[in-house]
Design a protein around this motif. Structure first.
Motif, PDB file in Angstrom:
ATOM      1  N   ARG A   1       7.606   1.209   2.083  1.00 27.41           N
ATOM      2  CA  ARG A   1       8.098   0.999   0.716  1.00 27.41           C
ATOM      3  C   ARG A   1       8.901  -0.289   0.634  1.00 27.41           C
ATOM      4  NH1 ARG A   1       9.630   6.941  -0.489  1.00 27.41           N
ATOM      5  NH2 ARG A   1       7.565   7.728  -1.069  1.00 27.41           N
ATOM      6  N   ALA A   2       9.744  -0.512   1.629  1.00 29.29           N
ATOM      7  CA  ALA A   2      10.567  -1.724   1.621  1.00 29.29           C
ATOM      8  C   ALA A   2       9.676  -2.963   1.686  1.00 29.29           C
ATOM      9  CB  ALA A   2      11.539  -1.705   2.808  1.00 29.29           C
ATOM     10  N   LEU A   3       8.609  -2.881   2.468  1.00 24.16           N
ATOM     11  CA  LEU A   3       7.695  -4.028   2.547  1.00 24.16           C
ATOM     12  C   LEU A   3       7.022  -4.265   1.203  1.00 24.16           C
ATOM     13  CD1 LEU A   3       6.506  -6.162   4.553  1.00 24.16           C
ATOM     14  CD2 LEU A   3       4.474  -4.685   4.616  1.00 24.16           C
ATOM     15  N   ALA A   4       6.558  -3.175   0.597  1.00 23.70           N
ATOM     16  CA  ALA A   4       5.877  -3.308  -0.696  1.00 23.70           C
ATOM     17  C   ALA A   4       6.803  -3.958  -1.725  1.00 23.70           C
ATOM     18  CB  ALA A   4       5.408  -1.940  -1.188  1.00 23.70           C
ATOM     19  N   GLU A   5       8.091  -3.594  -1.661  1.00 21.73           N
ATOM     20  CA  GLU A   5       9.038  -4.180  -2.614  1.00 21.73           C
ATOM     21  C   GLU A   5       9.268  -5.671  -2.375  1.00 21.73           C
ATOM     22  OE1 GLU A   5      12.557  -1.751  -2.398  1.00 21.73           O
ATOM     23  OE2 GLU A   5      11.359  -0.034  -3.106  1.00 21.73           O
ATOM     24  N   ARG A   6       9.203  -6.060  -1.110  1.00 20.57           N
ATOM     25  CA  ARG A   6       9.515  -7.451  -0.776  1.00 20.57           C
ATOM     26  C   ARG A   6       8.308  -8.381  -0.869  1.00 20.57           C
ATOM     27  NH1 ARG A   6      13.852  -8.348   3.189  1.00 20.57           N
ATOM     28  NH2 ARG A   6      15.359  -6.665   2.994  1.00 20.57           N
ATOM     29  N   SER A   7       7.098  -7.817  -0.720  1.00 18.08           N
ATOM     30  CA  SER A   7       5.918  -8.680  -0.742  1.00 18.08           C
ATOM     31  C   SER A   7       5.379  -8.787  -2.155  1.00 18.08           C
ATOM     32  CB  SER A   7       4.841  -8.107   0.184  1.00 18.08           C
ATOM     33  OG  SER A   7       3.639  -8.844   0.041  1.00 18.08           O
ATOM     34  N   PRO A   8       5.149 -10.004  -2.646  1.00 22.72           N
ATOM     35  CA  PRO A   8       4.661 -10.146  -4.026  1.00 22.72           C
ATOM     36  C   PRO A   8       3.249  -9.604  -4.215  1.00 22.72           C
ATOM     37  CG  PRO A   8       4.875 -12.301  -2.956  1.00 22.72           C
ATOM     38  CD  PRO A   8       5.417 -11.301  -2.009  1.00 22.72           C
ATOM     39  N   THR A   9       2.478  -9.455  -3.143  1.00 21.11           N
ATOM     40  CA  THR A   9       1.106  -8.948  -3.260  1.00 21.11           C
ATOM     41  C   THR A   9       0.924  -7.770  -2.318  1.00 21.11           C
ATOM     42  OG1 THR A   9       0.380 -10.433  -1.514  1.00 21.11           O
ATOM     43  CG2 THR A   9       0.127 -11.231  -3.774  1.00 21.11           C
ATOM     44  N   PRO A  10      -0.137  -6.973  -2.537  1.00 16.68           N
ATOM     45  CA  PRO A  10      -0.467  -5.943  -1.553  1.00 16.68           C
ATOM     46  C   PRO A  10      -0.728  -6.582  -0.183  1.00 16.68           C
ATOM     47  CG  PRO A  10      -1.754  -5.646  -3.564  1.00 16.68           C
ATOM     48  CD  PRO A  10      -1.070  -6.971  -3.687  1.00 16.68           C
ATOM     49  N   ALA A  11      -0.569  -5.783   0.861  1.00 15.08           N
ATOM     50  CA  ALA A  11      -0.733  -6.291   2.228  1.00 15.08           C
ATOM     51  C   ALA A  11      -1.725  -5.424   2.991  1.00 15.08           C
ATOM     52  CB  ALA A  11       0.614  -6.300   2.950  1.00 15.08           C
ATOM     53  N   LEU A  12      -2.634  -6.068   3.708  1.00 14.77           N
ATOM     54  CA  LEU A  12      -3.582  -5.375   4.577  1.00 14.77           C
ATOM     55  C   LEU A  12      -3.308  -5.812   6.013  1.00 14.77           C
ATOM     56  CD1 LEU A  12      -6.167  -3.552   4.757  1.00 14.77           C
ATOM     57  CD2 LEU A  12      -7.482  -5.695   4.726  1.00 14.77           C
TER      58      LEU A  12
END
Lengths: 465, 465
Positions: free
Chosen positions: A16-27
């Motif tokens: 969740r913290a990553l999703a909040e910090r990254s402007p785009t989805p991450a794979l």
């Protein structure tokens, strides 16, 4: 298994913290085990650290998609016959529950899911050519199998890298537990190595005991173990030597928890069980530098200052022994420290022994800071202001490296103030390093590897125990 | 180091023999260590076996050119600063003398040398993407990073593969010495593992002792060690289990000499130190099959016959115990053996634990022979007529694999002649395998791994020793 298991809620929070910090989805890809010779004989599989940080399990070929509202784990579905060779595998539903993701899907579904997202998707570079090819095909752009300091400025990948660094730089409580476990297992390996050392023995024997100690507790090597009587050869991963009574044995060995967190310890001990007076004199200089550097691991302290502290104490100590002549401050300016201590005082440690080195200096160097050009200092891997939750190694050393001592580029500026006649008396000290893993806290630094002694007399006692 | 060092004259002879058998010059790459996470943290480097066969040393990035009149070793020259980190390296002239090649040159010279040759140059496939890319650039054609059974018929590469197989199939005296050393070190690891087994202990503990035993003698793992109480999971490289008194522990662990030759041993022992009567009954069936198969390793015997011998003895033994009902010959025709022994009796062993598996079935299957379609038999990796100098494993087993026992495709033809009521009494036998490495000679087969006992009572005695 002496290593704690991180609860799935921690991974949920990290994702969740990553999703909040990254402007785009991450794979992010877990990677695949590389072949040792032919395809079926592989090295032990070790998932990539960014994947491990978010999933905690080595799942070959898997991938994780993190978006603002969904976390999907993609895995290779069970093929016909798999159960025959690999035993029953957890179902997608069991995996979903175990990892607390929103969905578990077959790898083949990635393309459709990405299409539905309709947004640019970021990823991180990988050294694994098969993963890089797989990611390139999924994301329809070239993901190079190469070092991650080449990320395009302003790109989603760069933003994802910065988001990940922002998370992994300061360890959460679960990560700290992992680092403690890694530090303690590594320390037990060193104690076992000390006890197994004897004149007439071999480097391989001691290395075998240390590696065996790690494996017995369920730990892998965090890096290629160095166990050598030629400590002055800094990258020496061969174990071909025979131990003589007058030798010092340098062991740089660390274990990795089943979840992937690293320990990294160096100790140097006398093969005979007793340091010679000259060995002890130099050892105590390195130890003083190490203790002083550990004490500096406090919030707000710039890591370069920790490095400078160690350099200063080493040069002062060598002045005191008469190996250098003159004022320490002037000697330091002339590059005296790097003659005997030609590397950095340490590095970040976490899921990687050099944490996040896959992202180049982006993790180790604060924005605006770059590597020094000076010999010795140029090898410093970390130059950030320390914060609570950061874990670093502290590993000063003293080495008589012939390629340095005979090269005017390194010793020229110090000239005759390097007293070679005095140095000659210390010929039985080829290489000493003392390394601990240290957690920066709000207060006193926590030494994660304190189970193994470093005081010379305590090392001698441990060898006898 | 307990492993013998092969003299350079042997490598000269092997290179000359290859040059005579290959219609074109050959360029072989040693390979590069794959990254574990980031580039600087690699798995231990292990050169490719064809290179090792001809050079005997793990030289990262090196390449060997073999022509009718010249043998040239290409190596990365020492870079500025190398001596600082890696210590002094041998000069080209020292390398030339040590390896008895005609020339040692810098890797960068390969292109010019190939141009001067002016002839097509053959190579062999590699799993290492960086080596494949390097070879592709040198030879100006695509060398795939993939399995070698796809060689183009009639191509120089195919001719080279056949030339190499012709050499490596029958081991020379130096290779046999290496295999003996690997077999003995692997056997000592098993003895250590037997002694370290105790109820309440862990798989990891025993695996750690066995791996430590290999490392102490300077041996690497030849493959991922299997140490498990779930022997029925054939590819089980996890060591997560705890050992209970009633368990059998199956250990399939082998070491590799510093020159790269493999040992491959499986033993199965009772955690309590004593086989239960049911465990012993099945163990003795597998052992009888193993001894009979070993005895068949003689010149001219087709390896498939060795496999059939083991199958027959296992089915006869299970009939005797009442697990099968009926005539063994009829049961065998109905696929009874594969229900409990679903894999091949063994494989070639040499520089690879499955020797030359990088070339697909080309090495294991004689021209004109192909894999059976029948379950069980289809996994047989070797179907050649044995010749003196060939080394093979002999490894029958008995496993209760749920995915087989409940699947009509595998058990249907045997029907009620598989007496499940009797089988139920043997629930404490999940998996047993007994494996030795055996050299075919002009006379009696030589068991290379005989240091470790396999008779049930002797295994029990070894555990107490």
């Amino acid at each position: 298994m002496l290593s704690p298991r991180t609860p799935s809620s921690v991974f949920v929070a990290r994702r969740r913290a990553l999703a909040e910090r990254s402007p785009t989805p991450a794979l992010l890809a877990a990677g695949l085990p590389p072949a040792r010779q032919y395809r079926a004989n592989t090295y032990p599989f070790r998932a990539k650290s960014h994947f491990l940080y978010l999933v905690g399990e080595h799942i070959p070929g898997a991938a994780l998609l993190v978006t603002r509202d969904r976390q999907i784990l993609f895995v290779e579905p069970e093929a016909d016959g798999d159960a025959l060779w690999h035993g029953p595998r957890p179902s997608f539903e069991e995996l979903r529950a175990a990892h607390a993701v929103d969905e578990v899907r077959a790898l083949a579904d990635v393309d459709a899911v990405l299409r539905d997202l309709g947004a640019p998707v970021a990823t991180l570079p990988t050294e694994d050519a098969r993963s890089a090819a797989w990611l390139s095909a999924r994301l329809v752009r070239v993901i190079p199998a190469s070092s991650g300091d080449k990320l395009e400025a302003g790109s989603p990948d760069e933003a994802l890298a910065e988001a990940m660094i922002g998370l992994r730089l300061r360890h959460d409580e679960a990560a700290i537990e992992q680092l403690r476990a890694a530090g303690q297992a590594s320390a037990r390996a060193h104690l076992a190595g000390m006890r197994a050392t004897r004149p007439g023995g071999t480097e391989a024997e001691v290395a075998g005991v240390m590696i065996g100690s790690l494996r017995r507790e369920g730990f892998e090597d965090a890096y290629g173990p160095i166990v050598t009587i030629h400590g002055e050869v800094l990258h020496n991963e061969h174990h071909h030597g025979t131990l003589a009574a007058g030798d010092l044995l340098l062991a740089d060995v660390g274990g990795e928890t089943p979840e992937g967190f690293a320990g990294d310890i160096t100790r140097t001990w006398p093969v005979s069980g007793t340091f010679s007076p000259t060995q002890r004199a130099i050892y105590d200089v390195v130890l003083a530098a190490q203790r002083a550097a550990v004490a500096k691991v406090r919030p707000g302290v710039r890591y370069r200052e920790v490095h400078e502290t160690a350099k200063r104490i080493i040069v002062e100590g060598l002045c005191h022994l008469g190996i250098f002549r003159g004022e320490p401050s002037g000697l330091l300016e002339r590059g005296a420290a790097a003659i005997f201590f030609p590397h950095g005082i340490g590095h970040l440690i976490g899921l990687d022994v050099h944490d996040m080195e896959d992202l180049g200096d982006r993790a180790g160097y604060a924005p605006g800071r770059t590597r020094s050009k000076a010999f010795g200092d140029c090898y410093l891997r970390l130059d950030r202001d320390l914060e609570p939750g950061m874990a670093v190694t502290i590993e000063p050393g003293f080495y008589q490296v012939p390629a340095i001592l005979r090269d005017a580029r390194y010793v020229g500026a110090v000239g005759d103030d390097l007293r070679r006649d005095v140095l000659a008396r210390y010929a039985d000290v080829r290489g000493i390093r003392i390394e601990d893993d240290v957690l920066c806290t709000d207060g006193e630094p926590e030494v994660l590897t304190s189970l193994v002694p470093k005081d010379a007399s305590e090392v001698e006692a441990a060898m006898r125990s």
